[in-house]
Design an enzyme around this catalytic site. Sequence first.
Site, PDB file in Angstrom:
ATOM      1  N   PRO A   5       7.766  -2.408  -6.427  1.00  0.00           N
ATOM      2  CA  PRO A   5       7.624  -2.182  -7.876  1.00  0.00           C
ATOM      3  C   PRO A   5       7.572  -0.681  -8.145  1.00  0.00           C
ATOM      4  CG  PRO A   5       5.512  -2.802  -6.938  1.00  0.00           C
ATOM      5  CD  PRO A   5       6.504  -2.839  -5.812  1.00  0.00           C
ATOM      6  N   CYS A   9      -0.284   3.789  -5.510  1.00  0.00           N
ATOM      7  CA  CYS A   9      -1.047   4.680  -6.384  1.00  0.00           C
ATOM      8  C   CYS A   9      -0.704   4.384  -7.832  1.00  0.00           C
ATOM      9  CB  CYS A   9      -0.767   6.145  -6.056  1.00  0.00           C
ATOM     10  SG  CYS A   9       0.918   6.687  -6.477  1.00  0.00           S
ATOM     11  N   ASP A  33       6.138   4.041  -5.388  1.00  0.00           N
ATOM     12  CA  ASP A  33       5.720   2.645  -5.264  1.00  0.00           C
ATOM     13  C   ASP A  33       4.390   2.504  -6.003  1.00  0.00           C
ATOM     14  OD1 ASP A  33       4.807   0.140  -4.498  1.00  0.00           O
ATOM     15  OD2 ASP A  33       5.503   0.340  -2.421  1.00  0.00           O
ATOM     16  N   HIS A  34       4.394   1.730  -7.074  1.00  0.00           N
ATOM     17  CA  HIS A  34       3.198   1.623  -7.910  1.00  0.00           C
ATOM     18  C   HIS A  34       2.072   0.869  -7.212  1.00  0.00           C
ATOM     19  CE1 HIS A  34       1.283   2.499 -11.628  1.00  0.00           C
ATOM     20  NE2 HIS A  34       2.388   2.501 -12.366  1.00  0.00           N
ATOM     21  N   ARG A  35       2.369   0.270  -6.065  1.00  0.00           N
ATOM     22  CA  ARG A  35       1.306  -0.409  -5.313  1.00  0.00           C
ATOM     23  C   ARG A  35       0.402   0.574  -4.591  1.00  0.00           C
ATOM     24  NH1 ARG A  35       4.977  -4.223  -1.654  1.00  0.00           N
ATOM     25  NH2 ARG A  35       6.010  -2.180  -1.487  1.00  0.00           N
TER      26      ARG A  35
END
Length: 477
Positions: free
Chosen positions: A270, A451, A447-449
């Site tokens: 994501p 941070c 990658d929004h996972r």
Amino acid sequence: MAQVLEFKLPDLGEGLTEAEIVRWLVEVGDVVAIDQPVVEVETAKAMVEVPCPYGGVVTARFGEEGSELPVGAPLLTVAVGATEAPSASPEPSADEEPSAGSGSGNVLVGYGTGAPAARRRRIRPAGVGAAAPVAAAAPAPVAAVDPAPVRPAPVAVAVGEVNGRQGPVAVVSPLVRRLARQHEIDLRQLTGSGPDGLILRADVDSAIRRAGEAGSATEPEARTTAESVVAAAPTVHAGTAAPAAAERIPLRGVRGAVADKLSRSRSEIPDATCWVDADATELMAARAAMNAASGPSGGPKVSVLALLARICTAALARYPELNSTVDTAAREIVRLPGVHLGFAAQTERGLVVPVVRDAHTRNAESIGAEIARLTELARTGKLSPAQLTGGTFTLNNYGVFGVDGSTPIINHPEAAMLGVGRIMPKPWVHNGELAVRQVVQLSLTFDHRVCDGGTAGGFLRYVADCVEQPAVLLRTL
């Protein structure tokens, strides 16, 4: 007494399971030395010359140029202990092993030494007698081999004759061979316009045009899986030209590997992108001062890419969340201890990402020298798979293509990529006044996972601050 041993396509490392034969370097009947390169193959990552671990006479080759073979499929057979084409002889015992010094465990230089198999396949002679040539028996089929089997040529044929082909084909470029394969052009039927009859791309392009003209006049329209699209197209009336057939390009080699990685990145990660414009005038001035101080013979010049790479390693030290990966099975974020910095490089074979190992321990000059070395290897197609894998963060300077910005796709399984646009003069407010400054757009896809936006924004702002005021970087040196 000579022993006929089978050499299989070795494990090329880094999870590669197949390779395409680009060019044979030996013919049947040639004498080869231990660890002599015998074939050039193309994997999804690099061009590799494969050395043979045996010394002797080549008795058979398996696979035509352009065919794909899985790891473990037979490449060739070698009569060990022979200095010329062997005559018929009884089959050696199945338990018999090569004598000391007849082979090398160094199956592929640079990828470690593999232990020899406990038993080697032996090739049974086709017959006994001086008049009967010895033919290497075809090996047991490998489950993953899809191409049509190729019968090995007899040992007694002339050196220039292999599988019914007289003499070598005068082609040097793998790109020319690939273009011919894609359009089903028989290179043996072409007369090259290059030096000594060398077949050039222009020769293949001319053959493609001739084949297209002949095909449109004599061949029926081929049925494809796109018949529904063709049926929906307007009817072609008499006297009008038939629509050109769509070109199909196989997704394999580097292009296939890039497609697989980008698709996986989009489906699993994501990602989000943030960007900022930065005034790079001071960075360009600092680079000019560095290179001027080195003098005319003070060593290689420091590149803008090297300075940006050094800024990235400093930023990753402050924001280690972006130097990580996600273990989806364990649902864990894995913070990586060192920075192995990848940089995107466009080559004739497609986009590749060489990796500067331990970039966090290098200064700008060292990073620049390594980037230059890897770029030259990429240009000549000599990068090994090990030099193209293991990156933890990627720097993508798409500004060299004359574009200002982009939304980079993360190089899976990394967590972020910094994109750099072109540096060009633009109007900019500097010290309260409008001025012409050297401006660059920086884009960070993350990658929004691993941070949130605050961390990603902090990383990007620190990079921009170092670009605008290189003295900021001195606090971390």
